[in-house]
Write an enzyme that holds these catalytic residues in place. Sequence first.
Site, short mmCIF file in Angstrom:
data_model
loop_
_atom_site.label_atom_id
_atom_site.label_comp_id
_atom_site.label_asym_id
_atom_site.label_seq_id
_atom_site.Cartn_x
_atom_site.Cartn_y
_atom_site.Cartn_z
N GLU A 175 37.04 85.19 44.15
CA GLU A 175 36.10 85.94 43.31
C GLU A 175 36.67 87.18 42.63
O GLU A 175 36.02 88.23 42.59
CB GLU A 175 34.85 86.31 44.11
CG GLU A 175 34.07 85.08 44.57
CD GLU A 175 32.66 85.38 45.06
OE1 GLU A 175 32.28 86.55 45.11
OE2 GLU A 175 31.93 84.42 45.38
N GLU A 373 31.99 77.46 48.07
CA GLU A 373 30.93 78.13 48.83
C GLU A 373 29.59 77.75 48.24
O GLU A 373 29.43 77.71 47.02
CB GLU A 373 31.06 79.66 48.78
CG GLU A 373 32.25 80.22 49.51
CD GLU A 373 32.33 81.76 49.43
OE1 GLU A 373 31.28 82.42 49.23
OE2 GLU A 373 33.45 82.28 49.53
C1 BGP Z 1 30.61 85.38 48.39
C2 BGP Z 1 31.80 85.78 49.22
C3 BGP Z 1 31.67 85.51 50.68
C4 BGP Z 1 30.27 85.61 51.25
C5 BGP Z 1 29.19 85.14 50.28
C6 BGP Z 1 27.77 85.44 50.71
O1 BGP Z 1 30.59 86.11 47.22
O2 BGP Z 1 32.95 85.10 48.77
O3 BGP Z 1 32.59 86.31 51.36
O4 BGP Z 1 30.02 86.78 51.82
O5 BGP Z 1 29.38 85.64 48.99
O6 BGP Z 1 27.48 86.78 50.51
P1 BGP Z 1 26.81 87.67 51.63
O7 BGP Z 1 27.69 87.57 52.80
O8 BGP Z 1 26.73 89.02 51.09
O9 BGP Z 1 25.47 87.10 51.87
#
Ligand code: BGP
Length: 475
Positions: A175, A373
């Site tokens: 990201e 993800e």
């Molecule tokens: C993405 C990241 C992850 C993860 C996810 C969910 O942007 O790559 O590391 O954290 O988001 O976000 P959060 O954990 O804030 O709910």
Amino acid sequence: MKLKDDFLWGGSIAAHQVEGAWDEDGKGLAIMDLVTEGSYGQPRQIHAAFQDDSRYPSHRGIDFYHRYQEDIALFAEMGFKALRISVDWSRIYPNGDDEKPNLAGIEFYQNVVDELKRYQIEPIITLYHFEIPLNLVHKYGSWKNRKVIDFYLRFCETMFTALKGKVKYWVTFNEMNHIDPQTEASDIFTYIIAGLKYSELTDKAQTLAIIGYNMTLASCAAVQLGHQINADYQIGCVFGIEPVYPIDSDPNNVLKAFKQMDRDFYQIDAMCNGIFPQYKLEEYRSQKIKIEVSQKDAEIFELGKLDFIGMNYYASSVAEYEGAVESKSALFGGLHNPFLKTSKWGWTIDPVGIRYLLNYTYRKYGMPIMITENGLGAVDQIEQDDSIHDNYRIEYLKQHIKEMKKAVELDQVDCVGYLTWGPIDLVSATTGQMSKRYGFIHVDLDDKGEGTLERKKKDSFYWYKDVINSNGEVI
Ligand code: BGP
């Protein structure tokens, strides 16, 4: 087209959100080790030094460092074909600029990879997931400084070599696209990605542009390096992209939405087309931002093309327009889309968006895409008999997988894998909470960092097992 027989079903985790053991076996301090917990609407605090009355969730994580065997056994029970982990740079080079790597750190990741291979789970290794050694931020100014590219490449070389013969899939960065002068910035976002607070940046636009450029260059150089070490390596980069919809059919608003979405793609353009995009340089020039692409840089862009694109997909957003009262992206509870519901944390739930994003990206580059993800952060409840009925999570994933399948089967998108975020409950990156749970596996740990860390299977555990077992036929 059907989902391929070797389709990579599995999940993604990141070191600073799971490992804990923040000061064990020679690990140095990394940026997230100084970030406290927060909550929805209350940002995590970033500290310059540890404070006694504060809690830093990365220190304990979910103790994956000591429990990885138990956790991997559970992933294997679900039939995982792949697990994406990140290597914490500060375990390998505690200060980032050390002469020699920390062997105990390398050994840990070799052990994790061996454990995965024991179950025929394909390791997918992310080399940068919000884990830069703090020393590189303090001493060199983080990614503003091109020296950091050299340190990053040395770290990449160490890992490419240490895991040679065991790992096929690599990810250079997670990201990086969130850092750009055009993107709405906040302290926690610029900090997570580069260890720098937005509010403290001098010459904000120039700094963000340089960081974005240097990371793009570093990614291309890492791809080239990885291919030199092993020509069979499949090396990708992961982007977190929201489809952006216009508020209405006014052509000006449609164009605005297109532009807003497109600005997240300039780095993918550079990495897939082998040239840093001219339109971006023009945009910089018009804003008096100075970025020069030297001949040497141009060669790096040309020789460091990606093998696949990783996409993190959670939510879509509605573009801002003239006269809008609200002005934030949907991820943070901004412009309302009347057609969509949101999670408890204000993220829109938009399964069709994953099909749209896959189509949009594949038509642009014709390159394999991996969903790296996707998931729902939700509060779970444990019943008296210890069961956890997380049908909302199943429903979310089910609808997204259905749309992903349409992208493959109807739209002929070459999607090679689907990894859920947080196959096991872990620390939230944006809020630091444990109560924002994503997992198929429950971890007994609360927002105060208290709990036994015991693992429990949720209903979704059994559901995902069937999905994988049937290669996505039984959803
Ligand atoms: C993405 C990241 C992850 C993860 C996810 C969910 O942007 O790559 O590391 O954290 O988001 O976000 P959060 O954990 O804030 O709910």
